[in-house]
Design a protein around this motif. Structure first.
Motif, PDB file in Angstrom:
ATOM      1  N   GLN A 196       5.634 -15.511  13.239  1.00 52.14           N
ATOM      2  CA  GLN A 196       5.037 -16.812  12.942  1.00 52.14           C
ATOM      3  C   GLN A 196       3.551 -16.804  13.302  1.00 52.14           C
ATOM      4  O   GLN A 196       2.722 -17.364  12.569  1.00 52.14           O
ATOM      5  N   THR A 215       0.473 -17.390  10.675  1.00 61.99           N
ATOM      6  CA  THR A 215      -0.540 -18.416  10.942  1.00 61.99           C
ATOM      7  C   THR A 215      -1.937 -17.800  10.908  1.00 61.99           C
ATOM      8  O   THR A 215      -2.865 -18.398  10.356  1.00 61.99           O
ATOM      9  N   LEU A 237       1.204 -22.519  18.464  1.00 66.65           N
ATOM     10  CA  LEU A 237       1.445 -22.273  17.040  1.00 66.65           C
ATOM     11  C   LEU A 237       1.469 -23.578  16.244  1.00 66.65           C
ATOM     12  O   LEU A 237       0.933 -23.639  15.141  1.00 66.65           O
ATOM     13  N   THR A 238       2.094 -24.611  16.775  1.00 69.70           N
ATOM     14  CA  THR A 238       2.114 -25.888  16.057  1.00 69.70           C
ATOM     15  C   THR A 238       0.709 -26.504  16.024  1.00 69.70           C
ATOM     16  O   THR A 238       0.349 -27.172  15.061  1.00 69.70           O
ATOM     17  N   LYS A 274      -1.381 -24.501  13.331  1.00 68.91           N
ATOM     18  CA  LYS A 274      -0.769 -24.350  12.008  1.00 68.91           C
ATOM     19  C   LYS A 274      -1.746 -24.820  10.925  1.00 68.91           C
ATOM     20  O   LYS A 274      -2.361 -25.877  11.035  1.00 68.91           O
ATOM     21  N   HIS A 275      -1.875 -24.018   9.893  1.00 68.33           N
ATOM     22  CA  HIS A 275      -2.822 -24.318   8.820  1.00 68.33           C
ATOM     23  C   HIS A 275      -2.272 -25.450   7.950  1.00 68.33           C
ATOM     24  O   HIS A 275      -1.086 -25.466   7.615  1.00 68.33           O
ATOM     25  N   PRO A 290      -1.002 -23.717   3.960  1.00 66.45           N
ATOM     26  CA  PRO A 290      -0.705 -22.292   4.147  1.00 66.45           C
ATOM     27  C   PRO A 290      -0.640 -21.533   2.827  1.00 66.45           C
ATOM     28  O   PRO A 290      -0.389 -22.108   1.768  1.00 66.45           O
TER      29      PRO A 290
END
Length: 107
Positions: free
Chosen positions: A22, A26, A71-72, A75-76, A79
């Motif tokens: 993940q 990202t 990560l959250t 986050k793009h 994506p």
């Protein structure tokens, strides 16, 4: 509340591997140029390698929770989606023709 996952188990390995993938996705969404992406992947790998020795379940849960939060946060919003995957630009572009008559009736 669920019990913490013990370190060095198969479930923990899968969880960390999922977080690693993940993180790589990202990074790819954020930097589409390969040289910048490669630098990001090396940095991500270094961060995961630095924490692979953790054997305390409580500390491990803290590190995993911190990684999930990061990560959250990063986050793009838009994506990258492979063109032929659902949501991609070519997904279902050439739809099969219907098997029944398009115009009903006997011509």
């Amino acid at each position: 509340m669920s019990s913490p996952i013990l370190p060095f188990t198969e479930a923990n390995s899968k969880r960390v591997a999922s977080l690693f993938r993940q993180a790589l996705r990202t990074a790819f969404d954020s930097t589409l140029k390969f040289d910048a992406y490669r630098a990001q992947t090396l940095k991500i790998r270094q961060q995961f390698e630095a924490n692979k020795h953790i054997s305390d379940p409580v500390e491990l849960e803290k590190v995993i929770a911190k990684t999930e939060a990061k990560l959250t946060e990063t986050k793009h919003p838009d994506p990258y989606i492979t063109p032929c995957r659902p949501g991609g630009t070519k997904y279902q572009r050439n739809i099969e023709l219907p098997k029944e008559d398009v115009v009903p009736g006997d011509w």
